[in-house]
Design a protein around this motif. Structure first.
Motif, PDB file in Angstrom:
ATOM      1  N   ALA A 441      51.543   5.945  14.016  1.00 18.81           N
ATOM      2  CA  ALA A 441      50.878   4.462  13.771  1.00 18.81           C
ATOM      3  C   ALA A 441      49.235   4.602  14.385  1.00 18.81           C
ATOM      4  CB  ALA A 441      51.509   3.258  14.318  1.00 18.81           C
ATOM      5  N   VAL A 442      49.528   5.172  15.697  1.00 19.03           N
ATOM      6  CA  VAL A 442      48.235   5.668  16.181  1.00 19.03           C
ATOM      7  C   VAL A 442      47.302   6.688  15.571  1.00 19.03           C
ATOM      8  CG1 VAL A 442      47.149   6.769  18.450  1.00 19.03           C
ATOM      9  CG2 VAL A 442      49.129   4.865  18.639  1.00 19.03           C
ATOM     10  N   ALA A 443      48.026   7.743  15.108  1.00 16.54           N
ATOM     11  CA  ALA A 443      47.131   8.701  14.146  1.00 16.54           C
ATOM     12  C   ALA A 443      46.709   8.173  13.136  1.00 16.54           C
ATOM     13  CB  ALA A 443      48.126   9.796  13.916  1.00 16.54           C
ATOM     14  N   ASP A 444      47.360   7.268  12.285  1.00 17.42           N
ATOM     15  CA  ASP A 444      46.765   6.746  11.195  1.00 17.42           C
ATOM     16  C   ASP A 444      45.661   5.757  11.454  1.00 17.42           C
ATOM     17  OD1 ASP A 444      48.714   7.910   9.513  1.00 17.42           O
ATOM     18  OD2 ASP A 444      50.275   6.261   9.547  1.00 17.42           O
ATOM     19  N   ALA A 445      45.794   4.986  12.682  1.00 13.90           N
ATOM     20  CA  ALA A 445      44.616   4.022  12.756  1.00 13.90           C
ATOM     21  C   ALA A 445      43.555   4.958  13.231  1.00 13.90           C
ATOM     22  CB  ALA A 445      45.227   3.301  14.053  1.00 13.90           C
ATOM     23  N   LEU A 446      43.397   6.111  13.816  1.00  8.70           N
ATOM     24  CA  LEU A 446      42.533   6.947  14.127  1.00  8.70           C
ATOM     25  C   LEU A 446      41.688   7.529  13.132  1.00  8.70           C
ATOM     26  CD1 LEU A 446      43.733   8.877  17.462  1.00  8.70           C
ATOM     27  CD2 LEU A 446      41.942   7.093  17.215  1.00  8.70           C
ATOM     28  N   ARG A 447      42.600   7.768  12.173  1.00  6.72           N
ATOM     29  CA  ARG A 447      41.968   8.242  10.785  1.00  6.72           C
ATOM     30  C   ARG A 447      41.208   7.553  10.040  1.00  6.72           C
ATOM     31  NH1 ARG A 447      47.566  10.779  10.620  1.00  6.72           N
ATOM     32  NH2 ARG A 447      47.238  13.035  11.254  1.00  6.72           N
ATOM     33  N   THR A 448      41.392   6.139  10.041  1.00  9.45           N
ATOM     34  CA  THR A 448      40.711   5.123   9.493  1.00  9.45           C
ATOM     35  C   THR A 448      39.064   4.687  10.190  1.00  9.45           C
ATOM     36  OG1 THR A 448      41.394   3.364  10.608  1.00  9.45           O
ATOM     37  CG2 THR A 448      42.742   4.134   8.723  1.00  9.45           C
ATOM     38  N   LEU A 449      39.126   5.289  11.347  1.00  9.89           N
ATOM     39  CA  LEU A 449      37.629   4.869  12.023  1.00  9.89           C
ATOM     40  C   LEU A 449      36.564   5.992  11.598  1.00  9.89           C
ATOM     41  CD1 LEU A 449      39.205   4.256  15.451  1.00  9.89           C
ATOM     42  CD2 LEU A 449      38.783   2.600  13.790  1.00  9.89           C
ATOM     43  N   PRO A 450      35.486   5.082  11.386  1.00  9.65           N
ATOM     44  CA  PRO A 450      34.145   6.058  11.085  1.00  9.65           C
ATOM     45  C   PRO A 450      33.760   6.934  12.406  1.00  9.65           C
ATOM     46  CG  PRO A 450      33.476   3.757  11.483  1.00  9.65           C
ATOM     47  CD  PRO A 450      35.118   3.854  11.343  1.00  9.65           C
ATOM     48  N   GLY A 451      33.192   8.028  12.134  1.00 13.78           N
ATOM     49  CA  GLY A 451      32.805   8.778  13.363  1.00 13.78           C
ATOM     50  C   GLY A 451      34.178   9.840  13.867  1.00 13.78           C
ATOM     51  N   ILE A 452      35.276   9.525  13.581  1.00  9.91           N
ATOM     52  CA  ILE A 452      36.362  10.230  14.103  1.00  9.91           C
ATOM     53  C   ILE A 452      36.853  11.153  12.940  1.00  9.91           C
ATOM     54  CG2 ILE A 452      38.813  10.063  14.917  1.00  9.91           C
ATOM     55  CD1 ILE A 452      37.105   9.185  16.766  1.00  9.91           C
ATOM     56  N   ARG A 488      39.469   2.295  21.286  1.00  8.94           N
ATOM     57  CA  ARG A 488      40.489   1.449  22.030  1.00  8.94           C
ATOM     58  C   ARG A 488      40.816   0.181  21.436  1.00  8.94           C
ATOM     59  NH1 ARG A 488      37.429   2.757  27.734  1.00  8.94           N
ATOM     60  NH2 ARG A 488      38.442   4.503  28.317  1.00  8.94           N
ATOM     61  N   SER A 489      40.101  -0.526  20.579  1.00  8.37           N
ATOM     62  CA  SER A 489      40.326  -1.439  20.061  1.00  8.37           C
ATOM     63  C   SER A 489      41.338  -1.527  18.896  1.00  8.37           C
ATOM     64  CB  SER A 489      39.089  -2.445  19.237  1.00  8.37           C
ATOM     65  OG  SER A 489      38.161  -2.817  20.204  1.00  8.37           O
ATOM     66  N   ALA A 490      41.551  -0.389  18.137  1.00 12.98           N
ATOM     67  CA  ALA A 490      42.266  -0.057  17.016  1.00 12.98           C
ATOM     68  C   ALA A 490      43.633   0.195  17.997  1.00 12.98           C
ATOM     69  CB  ALA A 490      41.577   1.182  16.456  1.00 12.98           C
ATOM     70  N   VAL A 491      43.728   1.067  18.748  1.00 16.34           N
ATOM     71  CA  VAL A 491      44.925   1.535  19.191  1.00 16.34           C
ATOM     72  C   VAL A 491      45.587   0.469  20.265  1.00 16.34           C
ATOM     73  CG1 VAL A 491      44.232   3.934  19.118  1.00 16.34           C
ATOM     74  CG2 VAL A 491      43.991   2.778  21.200  1.00 16.34           C
ATOM     75  N   ALA A 499      49.274   2.245  24.291  1.00 11.75           N
ATOM     76  CA  ALA A 499      48.203   3.328  24.220  1.00 11.75           C
ATOM     77  C   ALA A 499      47.025   3.312  25.097  1.00 11.75           C
ATOM     78  CB  ALA A 499      47.829   3.317  22.692  1.00 11.75           C
ATOM     79  N   GLN A 500      46.672   4.479  25.356  1.00 11.13           N
ATOM     80  CA  GLN A 500      45.462   4.549  25.974  1.00 11.13           C
ATOM     81  C   GLN A 500      44.410   5.793  25.928  1.00 11.13           C
ATOM     82  OE1 GLN A 500      47.563   4.908  29.948  1.00 11.13           O
ATOM     83  NE2 GLN A 500      46.630   2.704  30.684  1.00 11.13           N
ATOM     84  N   VAL A 501      43.290   5.516  25.859  1.00 10.13           N
ATOM     85  CA  VAL A 501      42.226   6.270  25.421  1.00 10.13           C
ATOM     86  C   VAL A 501      41.562   6.977  26.419  1.00 10.13           C
ATOM     87  CG1 VAL A 501      40.286   6.648  23.917  1.00 10.13           C
ATOM     88  CG2 VAL A 501      42.070   4.845  23.392  1.00 10.13           C
ATOM     89  N   GLY A 502      41.591   8.390  26.381  1.00  6.95           N
ATOM     90  CA  GLY A 502      40.992   9.180  27.447  1.00  6.95           C
ATOM     91  C   GLY A 502      40.196  10.317  26.688  1.00  6.95           C
TER      92      GLY A 502
END
Length: 723
Positions: A441-452, A488-491, A499-502
């Motif tokens: 689910a985290v990977a899918d959320a990242l793929r939808t974000l612009p700039g990633i 961060r908002s998405a995950v 989830a934590q973003v580093g």
């Protein structure tokens, strides 16, 4: 300091004991000072508090063991090899680049597989990624490692760049190599030149006593800082060590100039040089101690900062100023009384001769201000307030990697090439750790974000899922920070993902966030600390409040003018969020020094049989030259930071130098003097001195100003002998 202590430090026998003690202490100090660079910690990850999300994410990665799979170990340095040929890479170029992978994999410190080469859409650029991990201080080895990489990846007709964290670490290490000695010798040369101008003595060429004392102070301070870093967990980095050098030379020489100026006065009143130095130390020490206490307390307020690099600078700078002060009130007086009056030849202050400050430039300036003091301080305040308008549009939201250096580095050029050709995502900028079940689910959320771009498959280990991704923008730019917030908002919105973003961009974003918080917390603490010291020193409320107000106004004007210089002269794109705080602390803590030097002398004169306005004229005439010389020394030493290749160093150097000269030439000599003349004895409210009869107006006629100041000074001289 009591007269008895001053006499014991400067007596015919005790002077030799003082010098001997410092010589004994200097032996271990030299040994420890040489080790200071070895305890530096320039890793950005170590600057953040444990509460930062990027810090917590890294800790989870280490605890879960994902770092063993090339998944974000705290000491990893992702490095990108960039190949570029004008007109396009040939098939032979790409085949050679592929062959390089096997050789790169054999290099010492390589962590995980080497990936690439990835080719840009226009086929003119290719990128290969290799991660190095050589321990906690592996960045120190990166220059040699990058040289090996360049030898391996060289292709005739192809431009190659080494970028990413590894390339930037190598370029930074090479850019800063030797700069410690550059700062040291540059600061020493500046101090020596100013002292030569001030004293006009050829014997300074043979025995530069203030410079010798400053060298002892710096060596001793570096030794104490080393011990604090080694055993007290104080964070020391390249920035704090560089600032320590200029601060000890600048502040230490300030104290030396104040003491020696008072010593020259006393030599005209006492035949015995030991007695003259005892009186000089007795009179000057309160101002020096108060000045050092102000700076030390101001610097220690930095301990309240969240950013470890900022909080670490606090004790480093406090140690430097404290040790510098100690050397200047013990070793320097002993050295001067050992040498004798001849040090000042050919302008030797002989017994019974006239004090030249009573009819000099600062005496004439005082008489000019005294004509219409209210008009002067109102006009000066208005001009400084207008300079504060330069703060409009100040961008203190950080600098991108490309804008952080004053010179073009190979790693920065390589990063530009990657961005221009659509390969920025080849570098890992975002790392997300979550519960194992939430990985997809985290990977899918990242793929939808612009700039990633380049989102990896979840790597599950120890109940956690680890995902890496790249960005299409400069990882240290404001745009990258906006992407971090979106990630961060998405995950965080994924239920039960924890989830934590580093990663690099998140780490830099957390640094900027912590810096902005520190600005709001530390600045009021510094103001309060300085105000309390001034109240204790001057035994008043009105004078400290007015002095604080003038220094804050000076800071605003300095930052406003600096912003205009940085934007329209230097062409800088902004500044780090932590710099306004550092500039503020230096200007308030150091700028108040000159007001302390002036106002302690004014109070000393006002305690005798003349009025506060007359005392203000005497104080300005007596201290104007030495304070201006001290300000010039401090400004010039901070300008030595312009030799550093980082924009942030240049900005600190320029802003502090500008602010110090503004304080010495305008705020202290004109604004504070005019306020003292206008407010009069009420400056000392609520002390008994504030209730003392004014004793007549200040001298306002230019024809009689000098003679009146001279008369007051002579009266002061005859009454300044302590009972």
């Amino acid at each position: 300091m009591q007269m008895k202590i001053a006499s014991r430090l400067t007596g015919p026998v005790s002077k030799w004991i003082v010098v001997a003690v410092w010589l004994v202490l200097l032996v271990p100090a030299l040994m420890f000072a040489g080790k200071l660079s070895g305890v530096q910690n320039n890793e950005a990850a170590s600057w953040l508090p444990e509460s930062a999300e990027s810090t917590q994410a890294l800790a989870r990665m280490i605890n879960s063991g994902t770092e063993n799979d090339n998944s974000g170990h705290e000491n990893d340095l992702p490095t990108v090899v960039v190949y570029q040929r004008e007109g396009g890479l040939t098939p032979a170029d790409l085949q050679t680049a592929k062959a390089h992978i096997a050789r790169l994999q054999t290099l010492q410190g390589v962590s995980g597989p080497v990936n690439g080469p990835q080719v840009s859409p226009d086929a003119t650029v290719a990128a290969t990624t290799v991660t190095f991990n050589m321990g906690a201080r592996g960045w120190e080895n990166m220059p040699d490692t990058v040289k090996q990489v360049k030898d391996i990846v060289a292709i005739e007709g192809v431009k190659t760049y080494i970028t990413g964290q590894g390339g930037q670490a190598a370029d930074s290490a090479e850019a800063f190599s030797g700069l410690d000695s550059t700062l040291l010798f540059g600061a020493a040369a500046v101090v020596f030149l100013v002292l030569l101008i001030v004293y006009r003595s050829p014997f300074l060429l043979i025995l530069p006593l203030p410079l010798i004392a400053a060298g002892v102070a710096l060596c001793s301070a570096q030794a104490v800082v080393y011990l604090a870093a080694r055993y007290a967990d104080v964070t020391v980095n390249g920035q704090s060590q560089g600032i320590l050098t200029v601060l000890v030379f600048g502040a230490g020489t300030d104290y030396a100039l104040l003491l020696v100026a008072r010593y020259r006065e006393e030599l005209r009143r006492h035949q015995d040089r030991h007695e003259a130095m005892a009186f000089a130390l007795h009179r000057a020490a309160p101002a020096i101690l108060a000045s050092a206490a102000t700076v030390v307390l101001g610097m220690l307020c930095l301990l309240a900062a969240e950013l470890n690099s900022t909080s670490g600078l606090g004790p480093v700078a406090a140690i430097g100023v404290g040790v510098g002060m100690l050397v200047m009130i013990t070793l320097l007086p002993a050295l001067f009384v050992i040498v004798g009056r001849w040090f000042f030849a050919p302008f030797t202050p002989t017994y019974g001769s006239e004090e030249p400050s009573t009819h000099g430039l600062w005496s004439r300036l005082g008489s000019w201000v005294a004509r219409r003091p209210r008009v002067v301080w109102i006009t000066t305040t208005t001009v400084l307030a207008a300079c504060c308008l330069g703060l409009l549009g100040l961008n203190a939201n950080g600098l991108s990697t490309e804008d952080s250096y004053t010179t073009e580095l190979s790693s920065v050029t390589g990063q530009k090439v990657l961005r221009e050709h659509g390969l920025m995502g080849n570098a890992v900028n975002v790392e997300v750790i979550s519960n194992a079940a939430s990985g997809p689910a985290v990977a899918d959320a990242l793929r939808t974000l612009p700039g990633i771009v380049g989102v990896s498959q979840p790597n599950v280990r120890g109940g956690d899922s680890f995902i890496q991704a790249g960005m299409t923008v400069d990882p240290s730019s404001p745009e990258a920070f906006e992407i971090v917030e979106q990630v961060r908002s998405a995950v965080h919105a994924i239920p039960d993902a924890n989830a934590q973003v580093g990663g690099g961009s998140a780490l830099m974003f957390d640094v900027e966030t912590a810096s902005k918080r520190d600005n709001q917390v530390v600045i009021p603490l510094v103001l309060l600390a300085v105000l309390l010291v001034l109240m204790a020193l001057l035994r008043a409320v009105v004078a400290p409040l007015l002095l604080i107000a003038t220094v804050v106004l000076s800071f605003g004007a300095t930052l406003g003018l600096s912003h205009l210089l940085f934007t329209h002269v230097f062409g800088f794109q902004g500044m780090d969020a932590s710099l306004p705080l550092l500039i503020f602390v230096f200007l308030v803590a150091l700028g108040i020094d000159y007001n302390i030097f002036l106002m302690t002398r004014v109070r000393e004169e006002a305690q005798h049989h003349h009025s506060t306005p007359q005392a203000a004229l005497v104080g300005l005439a007596a201290t104007g030259g030495v304070i201006t010389s001290a300000g010039l020394v401090l400004a010039c030493t901070f300008l030595m930071l312009l030799t550093m290749p980082l924009v942030s160093f240049v900005q600190v150097g320029v802003a502090v130098a500008l602010g110090v000269m503004l304080d010495t030439l305008i705020v202290r000599s004109v604004l504070v003097t005019a306020l003292t003349l206008d407010v009069g004895r009420f400056m000392w409210w609520p002390s008994a001195l504030g209730r003392k009869d004014a004793g007549g107006p200040a001298v306002v006629e230019s024809t009689s100003a000098n003679s009146t100041v001279s008369a007051v000074a002579a009266t002061s001289a005859s009454s300044s002998e302590p009972s």
